[in-house]
Motif scaffolding. Sequence first.
Motif, short mmCIF file in Angstrom:
data_model
loop_
_atom_site.label_atom_id
_atom_site.label_comp_id
_atom_site.label_asym_id
_atom_site.label_seq_id
_atom_site.Cartn_x
_atom_site.Cartn_y
_atom_site.Cartn_z
N ILE A 283 0.87 -1.38 0.01
CA ILE A 283 0.16 0.02 0.07
C ILE A 283 0.98 1.30 -0.05
CG2 ILE A 283 -1.58 1.25 1.25
CD1 ILE A 283 -2.76 -1.26 -0.05
N LEU A 284 2.06 1.30 1.02
CA LEU A 284 2.87 2.32 0.74
C LEU A 284 3.42 2.69 -0.47
CD1 LEU A 284 4.43 4.51 2.28
CD2 LEU A 284 6.18 2.93 2.92
N SER A 285 3.93 1.58 -1.37
CA SER A 285 4.19 1.60 -2.61
C SER A 285 3.18 2.37 -3.49
CB SER A 285 4.69 0.23 -3.39
OG SER A 285 5.87 -0.06 -2.49
N ALA A 286 1.94 1.97 -3.41
CA ALA A 286 1.07 2.51 -4.23
C ALA A 286 0.80 4.04 -3.96
CB ALA A 286 -0.36 1.91 -4.14
N ILE A 287 0.92 4.28 -2.78
CA ILE A 287 0.70 5.82 -2.30
C ILE A 287 1.72 6.52 -2.89
CG2 ILE A 287 0.64 7.46 -0.19
CD1 ILE A 287 -0.92 5.11 1.31
N LYS A 288 2.97 6.18 -2.63
CA LYS A 288 4.18 6.90 -3.26
C LYS A 288 4.18 7.11 -4.79
CE LYS A 288 7.65 5.60 0.29
NZ LYS A 288 8.88 4.86 0.55
N ARG B 236 1.08 7.56 -6.04
CA ARG B 236 0.09 8.53 -6.52
C ARG B 236 0.72 9.90 -6.09
NH1 ARG B 236 -5.48 7.68 -3.41
NH2 ARG B 236 -5.82 9.54 -4.36
N LEU B 237 1.76 9.97 -5.22
CA LEU B 237 2.34 11.16 -4.94
C LEU B 237 3.23 11.41 -6.00
CD1 LEU B 237 3.24 13.33 -2.73
CD2 LEU B 237 5.23 11.90 -2.23
N LYS B 238 3.90 10.64 -6.72
CA LYS B 238 4.81 10.91 -7.95
C LYS B 238 3.87 11.50 -9.18
CE LYS B 238 8.40 7.60 -7.04
NZ LYS B 238 9.21 6.66 -7.60
N ALA B 239 2.58 10.93 -9.19
CA ALA B 239 1.66 11.25 -10.27
C ALA B 239 0.84 12.53 -9.63
CB ALA B 239 0.53 10.24 -10.46
N GLY B 240 1.16 13.09 -8.86
CA GLY B 240 0.57 14.46 -8.03
C GLY B 240 -0.89 14.27 -7.65
N THR B 241 -1.12 12.97 -7.52
CA THR B 241 -2.70 12.96 -6.80
C THR B 241 -2.62 12.63 -5.44
OG1 THR B 241 -2.60 10.49 -7.56
CG2 THR B 241 -3.75 11.99 -9.10
N GLU C 48 -8.00 -1.34 -1.76
CA GLU C 48 -6.82 -1.28 -2.41
C GLU C 48 -7.14 -1.06 -3.93
OE1 GLU C 48 -2.82 -4.08 -2.63
OE2 GLU C 48 -4.45 -4.87 -1.62
N GLN C 49 -8.19 -1.92 -4.51
CA GLN C 49 -8.53 -1.85 -5.99
C GLN C 49 -8.73 -0.35 -6.26
OE1 GLN C 49 -11.54 -4.43 -6.54
NE2 GLN C 49 -10.53 -6.64 -6.39
N GLN C 50 -9.41 0.29 -5.61
CA GLN C 50 -9.79 1.61 -5.67
C GLN C 50 -8.47 2.78 -5.53
OE1 GLN C 50 -13.06 2.88 -3.18
NE2 GLN C 50 -14.45 1.37 -4.01
N ALA D 53 -6.84 2.37 -8.85
CA ALA D 53 -7.64 3.01 -9.78
C ALA D 53 -7.40 4.37 -9.49
CB ALA D 53 -9.04 2.55 -9.87
N GLY D 54 -7.05 4.96 -8.42
CA GLY D 54 -7.12 6.46 -8.37
C GLY D 54 -8.31 7.07 -7.66
#
Length: 495
Positions: free
Chosen positions: A222-227, A229-234, A435-437, A440-441
């Motif tokens: 989950i931490l990797s997914a949040i990071k 999102r951080l790189k993508a600006g979301t 986690e799926q959402q 998906a952002g």
Amino acid sequence: MTQPVPGAAVEIRRAIVPGATRLARSIAVVGLLASSAGCILTSDLPDPALDVPNSYKAARLTRPQDAPPTLDWWRGFRSSELTQLMEEAQTVNLDIAAATARFKQADAQARISGAPLLPSLSGTGSESYSRTSGSSSSGLTNGGREVVNYQSSLSASFELDFWGKNRDAAQAAEETAVANRFDRDVVALTTLTTVANAYFQVLAAQDRLRTAQSNIASATRILSAIKERLKAGTGTDLDVAQQEAVLANQRASVPPLRQTLDQNINALAILVSRPPEAVRVAGGTLNQIAIPRVTPGLPSELLTQRPDIRRQEAQLASATANVGSARAQFFPSIQLTGQGGYQSSALSALFQPHAAFFSLVGSATQPIFDGGKILGNFEFNRAKQDELLQTYRKTVVQSFADVDNALMSIRQTTEKLRLQREVLAASRRAFQLSEQQLRAGTADIVTVLNTQLTLFQAEDSLLQAQLARLLAIVSLYQALGGGWEPRMERPVDAL
């Protein structure tokens, strides 16, 4: 050398034989009276006035065909490693060995206490040499007189236990020995249930460690997914920090679980009398443990199955016998003693008829004034008997409560386990959707954090509920007194 006089020898034989015969007959007659009269002064066991319920409050109806716990009750969990630890503990456990030594001491003490019921016999042999002084008031003489004397004799003594004092004391010691045997059974049962509890704690710790490692992997994912999102600006730095806290919290839960695992393995090592370095517990998982069906039987049966109840019963019987012994001390003590043998100044003539001698003595001692010692001893033993009576009653009442508590614990932990499985299934589904959402952002980070923490807690709670149910089953076995002897079927004709 003086020759023995035939007439004297005959007279000595005539004197010895009738005297010894009369003594033997007297001992036999009074002994029979003592054996019958002793029972008169011994109080019976007091009535505990127990209120035995017809059934346990928390138990379902017991059917006649329901089997009680077997002697090797631990095999119901179907764990070969647990069975091996149980059998080893029964053989080498130091507490059980110490309890065994205690009942051997009690057996020896019972033999000591029973010794006064039999006559004591001792033999002696002696040689004495003496020389008188050669001087006198009128002056010196040519020399003193030397005397040599040889003696060989047997002496016997016997206290007539007319009032049952010695018999009751012996009975008290025998009942104490019985109580020590049941005490050994109590120690053995406690040891075996402790082994089972420690083993299940090991399995639970291993399961919880595996779950913690799995949760760490999920939190890392989950931490990797949040990071990302951080790189993508979301995403935000706050989202990353919150998830890092979740991950750190999961990692911090690992050391206490490892400590619990090591402590319970060390506890098993103590129970099997081995150093911790020499104990290897493979363990496994709680999911591999079978759940045995335990039939509690009837409360009336518990009175003969629990070793602590039997121990208190034997101690009460011992105290009752001590009361009888203390009461008998108010009455006279009758002692018979006899001594006979040979005495001569010449060794060659020691065993001649004219060298024989004997003495017979009968005595009775009646306490008159002892400052209240005998009365105090009697009152002390009466009070001790009453104390053990109340302790016995409490043990019985407590045993009924123990069984009901264990039955209720099994019922409630089983229900909790069922509900906890539902909680886990719902929590796992919620976490998967969040986690799926997230990927998906479209997911709110707060929702992801909540579902994540709920899942982690639900998984750990499920394992603790599994452990609680197993410990409740073990506590029921302990409350029932361990395994029961097989029931004897009545003949068809007797039905």
